[in-house]
Design a protein around this motif. Structure first.
Motif, PDB file in Angstrom:
ATOM      1  N   ASP A  42       0.852  -1.184   0.000  1.00 14.02           N
ATOM      2  CA  ASP A  42       0.000   0.000   0.000  1.00 14.02           C
ATOM      3  C   ASP A  42       0.889   1.236   0.000  1.00 14.02           C
ATOM      4  O   ASP A  42       2.074   1.146  -0.368  1.00 14.02           O
ATOM      5  N   ARG A  97      -4.711  -5.751   0.960  1.00 10.75           N
ATOM      6  CA  ARG A  97      -3.386  -5.412   0.416  1.00 10.75           C
ATOM      7  C   ARG A  97      -2.749  -6.621  -0.256  1.00 10.75           C
ATOM      8  O   ARG A  97      -2.100  -6.497  -1.297  1.00 10.75           O
ATOM      9  N   HIS A 126      -0.531  -2.203  -6.163  1.00 16.49           N
ATOM     10  CA  HIS A 126      -0.600  -1.943  -4.729  1.00 16.49           C
ATOM     11  C   HIS A 126      -1.883  -1.187  -4.415  1.00 16.49           C
ATOM     12  O   HIS A 126      -2.524  -0.612  -5.310  1.00 16.49           O
ATOM     13  N   LEU A 127      -2.249  -1.214  -3.162  1.00 14.21           N
ATOM     14  CA  LEU A 127      -3.485  -0.596  -2.685  1.00 14.21           C
ATOM     15  C   LEU A 127      -3.255   0.885  -2.406  1.00 14.21           C
ATOM     16  O   LEU A 127      -2.306   1.247  -1.721  1.00 14.21           O
TER      17      LEU A 127
END
Length: 281
Positions: free
Chosen positions: A92, A184, A199-200
């Motif tokens: 993230d 995630r 990615h978050l």
């Protein structure tokens, strides 16, 4: 909002309190803030939310703390955004991008097809930047010290994984899943499946069982109920800032926000109308 107003709650006897967690606050930060503000002796949360996630955090007080395990076991619903083409160690925005790959060649059909294997009962490996315990230590403590550790995969169930917007490099999603699912990790795994990484960048928990974020109270509303401290009792309160990214180990996120603010201020300066020149006398 809830059918019950905050003023009607009996926190000492026991309540299930729905709260909309602010960005960059840890779940522990929120519990401590509410406990101190309302002077509740017994309080806990029913399911952690990451610092960079917002949305439904359920707090149980008094006798209702006995229901924490029951609430935690219920299915969860999340919405949010994945960014394709970039990976980060934390999966993230807590850590900096460490790899970039092409993504523009992907079609909507390919992206949608890549989500299908993740629906159902699957094996998932939690992020190293998580609260999972390894030899008695939290994984994130190991990760933030720059160390490596092996985390075992576990069985989770994803009931719904739908994409609500595809605007590369971003894709928005809605996920309904079991307890213990890491969104995630889902971002990481989808990026691997697409061959471009992901990615978050945004996460909102919208539901736990029948409890919904629409019925949650803000932290400000709860703090407004804080009873006055009797004169001469204890030390004066020290108010903490609303967001404290460095306390949560979010230096990269803090830097991103600073860069975004600087860019916005620069743009505002460039687009501002020039002051008229003064005419000679």
């Amino acid at each position: 909002m809830s059918a019950k107003t905050l003023a009607e709650f009996d926190f000492e006897t026991g309540e299930v309190l729905l709260l909309d967690k602010p960005l960059t606050w840890t779940s522990f930060d929120v519990v401590r803030k509410v406990k101190n503000a309302l002077r509740i002796k017994k309080i806990g949360h029913a399911g952690t939310l990451d610092p960079l996630a917002t949305g439904l955090l359920i707090l149980c007080t008094g006798r209702k703390t006995k229901e924490i395990d029951l609430i935690q076991a219920q299915e969860k619903e999340y919405t949010g955004t994945f960014r394709l083409g970039e990976t980060t160690p934390s999966f993230d925005l807590e850590t900096a991008v460490d790899m970039a790959r092409p993504y523009a060649h992907l079609t909507d059909e390919e992206i949608l097809a890549a989500t299908l294997p993740f629906v159902g009962t699957i094996q998932q490996t939690p992020p190293l930047f998580s609260a999972v315990k390894i030899d008695g230590k939290r994984a994130y403590e190991i990760a933030r010290n720059g160390q490596e550790a092996e985390i075992k995969s576990k069985t989770v169930e994803i009931k719904i994984f739908e994409l609500t917007r595809i605007a590369l490099p971003e894709i928005d999603f809605r996920v309904v899943c079991s307890k213990g699912t890491y969104i995630r990790s889902l971002a990481r795994d989808l990026g691997v499946a697409l061959g471009c990484g992901a990615h978050l960048t945004r996460l909102v928990r919208t539901r736990i069982g029948e409890y919904r974020v629409e019925d949650a109270f803000s932290l400000e509303a709860i703090q407004a109920l804080r009873p006055p401290r009797p004169e001469g009792e204890g030390r004066p309160r020290i108010e903490r800032p609303r967001t404290a990214p460095n306390r949560a180990g979010l230096q990269y996120y803090a830097a991103l926000q600073a860069d975004a603010l600087a860019a916005k201020e620069h743009q505002a300066t460039e687009t501002a109308p020039a002051a008229p020149e003064s005419s000679p006398e």
